[in-house]
Design an enzyme around this catalytic site. Structure first.
Site, PDB file in Angstrom:
ATOM      1  N   GLU A  65       0.787  -0.618  -5.109  1.00  0.00           N
ATOM      2  CA  GLU A  65      -0.371   0.287  -5.077  1.00  0.00           C
ATOM      3  C   GLU A  65       0.178   1.673  -5.411  1.00  0.00           C
ATOM      4  O   GLU A  65       0.615   2.419  -4.539  1.00  0.00           O
ATOM      5  CB  GLU A  65      -1.039   0.243  -3.705  1.00  0.00           C
ATOM      6  CG  GLU A  65      -2.364   0.990  -3.634  1.00  0.00           C
ATOM      7  CD  GLU A  65      -2.189   2.477  -3.339  1.00  0.00           C
ATOM      8  OE1 GLU A  65      -2.279   3.284  -4.301  1.00  0.00           O
ATOM      9  OE2 GLU A  65      -1.945   2.819  -2.180  1.00  0.00           O
ATOM     10  N   ASP A  92       0.832  -1.188   0.000  1.00  0.00           N
ATOM     11  CA  ASP A  92       0.000   0.000   0.000  1.00  0.00           C
ATOM     12  C   ASP A  92       0.880   1.256   0.000  1.00  0.00           C
ATOM     13  O   ASP A  92       1.896   1.313   0.689  1.00  0.00           O
ATOM     14  CB  ASP A  92      -0.897  -0.022   1.243  1.00  0.00           C
ATOM     15  CG  ASP A  92      -2.059   0.952   1.156  1.00  0.00           C
ATOM     16  OD1 ASP A  92      -2.774   0.916   0.153  1.00  0.00           O
ATOM     17  OD2 ASP A  92      -2.230   1.738   2.104  1.00  0.00           O
ATOM     18  N   ASP A 121     -11.385   1.144  -0.631  1.00  0.00           N
ATOM     19  CA  ASP A 121     -11.648   2.556  -0.335  1.00  0.00           C
ATOM     20  C   ASP A 121     -12.640   3.186  -1.310  1.00  0.00           C
ATOM     21  O   ASP A 121     -12.941   4.381  -1.187  1.00  0.00           O
ATOM     22  CB  ASP A 121     -10.344   3.362  -0.381  1.00  0.00           C
ATOM     23  CG  ASP A 121      -9.476   3.142   0.848  1.00  0.00           C
ATOM     24  OD1 ASP A 121     -10.027   2.812   1.914  1.00  0.00           O
ATOM     25  OD2 ASP A 121      -8.244   3.294   0.733  1.00  0.00           O
TER      26      ASP A 121
END
Length: 511
Positions: A358, A311, A411
């Site tokens: 990501e 991430d 998200d």
């Protein structure tokens, strides 16, 4: 000390190739599985969902971080980057072992809404029930727990940290009233280890139980030919055993207070930016010992996952540093990250692990170069692809094969909800591009579009295949309440749905 030759790391890194064959997967976190005890677990429903994925022709099951959650219930703010979440320990499996009885389980109010997790009830009840299992099973399993600890060097620090945290009313370690243990001064660790021995053993035992159940489930998932994608946040939580046990790896002062913290700068969506508040790394110190901390961290993640999605990959190129005490992220500044110095080491140490970068957010030439140099596949999100009418290079036909196409991440809104939230122009452009029509259905057409993209891997939230909308988001960034609660209802992952997914998956060569 774990060290690694930088030259050797780079030599190995240049030979790395993406072995991820064309396929597809579904994003569903463990917490979102059905269960009788308020939250999804590693029990029967997890095995059933693995069977569902197999019947649906899926090659991947993507999860969110599996660590124990803290304030806000976010899996991205965990008490440990290594530990598993005790909420996920399946109570029925413990009952089958004789560690719990049905009367104990039936007497607990786990919540009455099967669609949503009630974290308050789970927190109030789960540890009391697990304490019973500990009292019945620890002596029986003592030798196995000791062996587990020998194989997981992080466990003693984590168990002591949790025991002391519980002793001080679950306060952040920054607020512990005894400065000796807060700063790990001579004698304090030994004294608290002795005085809180039973609680330390309790938290050791919970990790033994978690990994015992996880390893059995993982073996079953693998037996079906399915691989597990796991999420690794770039930063760890300030209130974690990781920072408490190794403060020298983080940007802290001599009293272990952060000097600067993480965030992202102001942009079109937020005039204040996002103030995450995680402690930043001392990259100079980490590099001095060959990034041993990161090697241990990835080694731990490799015991859970087959593919690791890192991430906020852009933080490896440059990160936004905000002075500690600021109330917004506006007054931060960019600092150069470790780049290929770190990534080359990770590629060299873990040639059999696969990584996903990501790389979402504002693109820069430097970030694009780091992605190319890393040879990690990046991410493409369908919900973002239709925002800019002038950028045909960002449309799905231009997605590189070395990429992962998502309908949306945890998200983002599910597709059915995004349809009502996005601008009319974006929705119209998606409709024109994919030839969406009422007969097929909006969500079905968007899923078809993702499946047909050149990306090696396509991943959809399960909510998208179910066509779910309002009330079914996993997380809404920038909000602190009501997140991470959505759950799959019993029967929703049906044989008919698996057949439909399998047909579409085969049609686009992803079986």
């Amino acid at each position: 000390m774990m060290t690694f030759s930088q030259d050797t790391a780079c030599e190995i890194e240049t030979k790395r190739v993406m072995t991820m064959e064309r396929g597809s997967g579904i994003l569903l976190h463990i917490s979102s599985l059905p269960s009788n005890y308020g939250i999804g677990t590693l029990g029967r429903a997890a095995y059933d969902f693995a069977d569902f994925l197999h019947a649906a022709g899926q090659k991947y099951w993507q999860l969110l971080p599996l660590g124990p959650t803290s304030y806000g219930d976010s899996p991205y703010q965990s008490f440990s980057t290594f530990a598993g979440n005790p909420y996920f320990i399946d109570l029925d499996l413990l009952a089958e072992e004789g560690l719990l009885d049905r009367e104990t389980l039936d007497a607990v109010n786990w919540g009455t809404e099967p669609r949503y997790v009630d974290y308050g009830k789970v927190y109030d009840s789960r540890f009391r029930v697990l304490r019973t299992a500990f009292q019945r099973g620890f002596d029986r399993d003592r030798a196995a727990v000791e062996q587990f600890e020998r194989e997981n060097a992080w466990l003693p620090n984590y168990a002591l940290y949790m025991a002391v945290k519980q002793h001080f009313g679950m306060k952040s370690w920054l607020d512990w009233p005894d400065e000796d243990i807060r700063l790990r001064r001579d004698g304090a660790v030994e004294r608290y280890s002795r005085e809180l021995r039973e609680d330390v053993d309790f938290f050791r035992y919970l990790q033994y139980l978690f990994y015992k159940q996880w390893n059995a489930l993982r073996d079953y998932i693998h037996s079906l030919g399915i691989r597990i994608i796991g999420d690794l946040p770039i930063y760890v939580a300030m209130d974690s055993a990781d920072v408490w046990a190794e403060p020298e790896s983080f940007q802290l002062d001599d009293r272990c207070v952060p000097t600067e913290v993480s965030g992202v700068p102001p942009d079109y969506f937020s005039a204040d930016g996002q103030l995450w508040g995680n402690p930043l790394y001392r990259w100079d110190r980490m590099q001095a010992d060959g990034f041993g901390w990161w090697i241990r961290r990835i080694d731990g993640a490799g015991k859970l996952y087959d593919v690791i999605r890192v991430d906020h990959f852009r933080g490896f190129e440059a990160y936004w540093a905000v002075p500690y005490g600021e109330t917004t992220a506006k007054n931060g500044h960019w600092v150069k990250g470790p780049g290929m110095d770190l990534i080359g080491v990770l590629n060299g140490w873990f040639p059999k692990l696969e990584f996903i970068a990501e790389d979402l957010g504002y693109p820069t030439p430097e970030l694009a170069q780091l992605l190319r140099d890393s040879q990690w596949p990046g991410m493409k999100v369908l919900e973002f692809a239709f925002d800019d009418r002038d950028d045909s290079a960002g449309l799905p036909h231009a997605f590189p094969e070395r990429s992962i196409c998502y309908t949306g991440t945890h998200d983002n809104s599910p597709l059915a909800l995004w349809r009502g939230e996005a601008s009319g122009e974006s929705v119209a452009r998606a409709g024109e591009y994919f030839g969406l029509n009422d007969a097929e259905g909006f969500c079905e057409g968007m899923l078809r579009g993702g499946l047909s993209s050149p990306s090696a891997l396509f991943v959809a939230q399960l909510q998208d295949w179910l066509g779910l909308s309002v009330g079914c988001r996993t997380n809404t960034p920038g909000t602190s309440a009501g997140n991470w609660r959505w759950r799959l209802l019993p029967g929703e992952a049906s044989a008919a749905l698996a057949e439909r997914i399998c047909h579409k998956t085969a049609l686009y060569g992803r079986i």
